[in-house]
Design an enzyme around this catalytic site. Sequence first.
Site, PDB file in Angstrom:
ATOM      1  N   ARG A 103       0.841  -1.186   0.000  1.00  0.00           N
ATOM      2  CA  ARG A 103       0.000   0.000   0.000  1.00  0.00           C
ATOM      3  C   ARG A 103       0.878   1.238   0.000  1.00  0.00           C
ATOM      4  NH1 ARG A 103      -4.511   1.466   4.492  1.00  0.00           N
ATOM      5  NH2 ARG A 103      -2.749   0.986   5.839  1.00  0.00           N
ATOM      6  N   THR A 107      -0.807   7.560  -1.274  1.00  0.00           N
ATOM      7  CA  THR A 107      -2.081   7.493  -2.014  1.00  0.00           C
ATOM      8  C   THR A 107      -3.032   6.472  -1.389  1.00  0.00           C
ATOM      9  OG1 THR A 107      -1.240   5.740  -3.436  1.00  0.00           O
ATOM     10  CG2 THR A 107      -0.869   8.002  -4.163  1.00  0.00           C
ATOM     11  N   ASP A 199      -1.874  -2.731  13.631  1.00  0.00           N
ATOM     12  CA  ASP A 199      -1.303  -3.235  12.376  1.00  0.00           C
ATOM     13  C   ASP A 199      -1.125  -4.752  12.483  1.00  0.00           C
ATOM     14  OD1 ASP A 199       0.679  -4.081  10.386  1.00  0.00           O
ATOM     15  OD2 ASP A 199       0.802  -1.946   9.933  1.00  0.00           O
ATOM     16  N   ASP A 202       2.501  -5.975  11.683  1.00  0.00           N
ATOM     17  CA  ASP A 202       3.459  -5.668  12.758  1.00  0.00           C
ATOM     18  C   ASP A 202       3.205  -6.533  13.983  1.00  0.00           C
ATOM     19  OD1 ASP A 202       4.866  -3.775  11.380  1.00  0.00           O
ATOM     20  OD2 ASP A 202       3.786  -2.059  12.217  1.00  0.00           O
TER      21      ASP A 202
HETATM   22  N1  URA Z   1      -3.985  -2.949   8.013  1.00  0.00           N
HETATM   23  C1  URA Z   1      -3.817  -3.298   9.317  1.00  0.00           C
HETATM   24  O1  URA Z   1      -2.976  -4.128   9.639  1.00  0.00           O
HETATM   25  N2  URA Z   1      -4.590  -2.715  10.257  1.00  0.00           N
HETATM   26  C2  URA Z   1      -5.537  -1.810   9.944  1.00  0.00           C
HETATM   27  O2  URA Z   1      -6.215  -1.313  10.844  1.00  0.00           O
HETATM   28  C3  URA Z   1      -5.694  -1.460   8.579  1.00  0.00           C
HETATM   29  C4  URA Z   1      -4.906  -2.042   7.647  1.00  0.00           C
END
Ligand code: URA
Length: 208
Positions: A103, A107, A199, A202
């Site tokens: 991603r 953008t 995330d 992560d």
């Molecule tokens: N990707 C993630 O890991 N967490 C989110 O909240 C949105 C996208």
Amino acid sequence: MSNVHVSNHPLVAHKLSLLRSVDTEPKKFREVVRELAILLTYEATQDLATRQIEVQTPLAKTSGAHLEQKIGLVPILRAGLGMVEGVWELMPSSEVWHIGLYRDERTLRPVEYYNKLPLEPTVSVCLILDPMLATGGSAVATMDVLKRWGAKKIKFVGLIGAPEGIAEVQKHHPDVPIYLAAIDERLNENGYIVPGLGDAGDRQFGTA
Ligand code: URA
């Protein structure tokens, strides 16, 4: 919302709460992602075709079922990787195909950087695996790639969806059913699902 299936199973709700908790460490987080992937895939595969077969038990012959369809698992890198193993154990003859998208943080649009799909489709059902359906950009881009490849049947299996991401998938691919553990409130200005779980990449890989 049509074609969106949100599990109402207590086990799913319990495990999702563990994932949401900021106190859940990566090892436990990975374990629960794996378990939830199995539970949601169970729900997403209720309509798989089977062929009737004859089975010899130690006592008698009886009729049984054999899965007819070849399944392709398509994890969205990197967070989707943690969903593969459990689903693969459930359906060991599945093929796993990687389509690399990242991603663009400016953008928020997906950029494709890896795709080794063979020329012709080799599976009849594709399960796209991604814990977080946030903007929907990566999911839509993956569906675009799979449909161009010739995939006839695609399902999305995730953990948490944002209304924005679900709407995006439904706008571009209304035929693709979405299976989730929960639909959350919204996306924040950074594209994260709120309340969400943070995330998912992560938290699995210990890179937070
Ligand atoms: N990707 C993630 O890991 N967490 C989110 O909240 C949105 C996208």
